[in-house]
Scaffold this motif. Structure first.
Motif: not given
Length: 84
Positions: A33-39
């Motif tokens: 979630t820190t990176y907007g849901g990216d992996l």
């Protein structure tokens, strides 16, 4: 961190695959979630095929080209060295 659809592409995340030094590491990438849901994945010597010296990370994913119905595959290769 693997960012999807940076330029408005429609990405099918279920097609995402990653290899590190020719070993499948797809399962090490998890939503963050820190990176907007990216992996995101963190490679250590204990949980991955990371080695001292040259390493090659290859990621692939399928998606749709913006403003079309055309399907495309994206392949990215990152070569990096780890020093002791």
């Amino acid at each position: 961190v693997v960012k999807f659809a940076a330029n408005g592409e429609s990405v099918n995340r279920t097609t995402f695959k990653a290899t590190l030094n020719q070993k499948d590491v797809t399962s090490l990438f998890v939503p963050d979630t820190t990176y907007g849901g990216d992996l995101i994945a963190q490679f250590t010597f204990q949980n991955s095929p990371l080695v001292i010296g040259r390493n090659v990370l290859i990621t692939t994913v399928d998606g749709t080209v913006p403003d079309t119905t055309r399907t495309a595959s994206d392949v990215d290769r990152v070569t990096f060295d780890v020093q002791n």
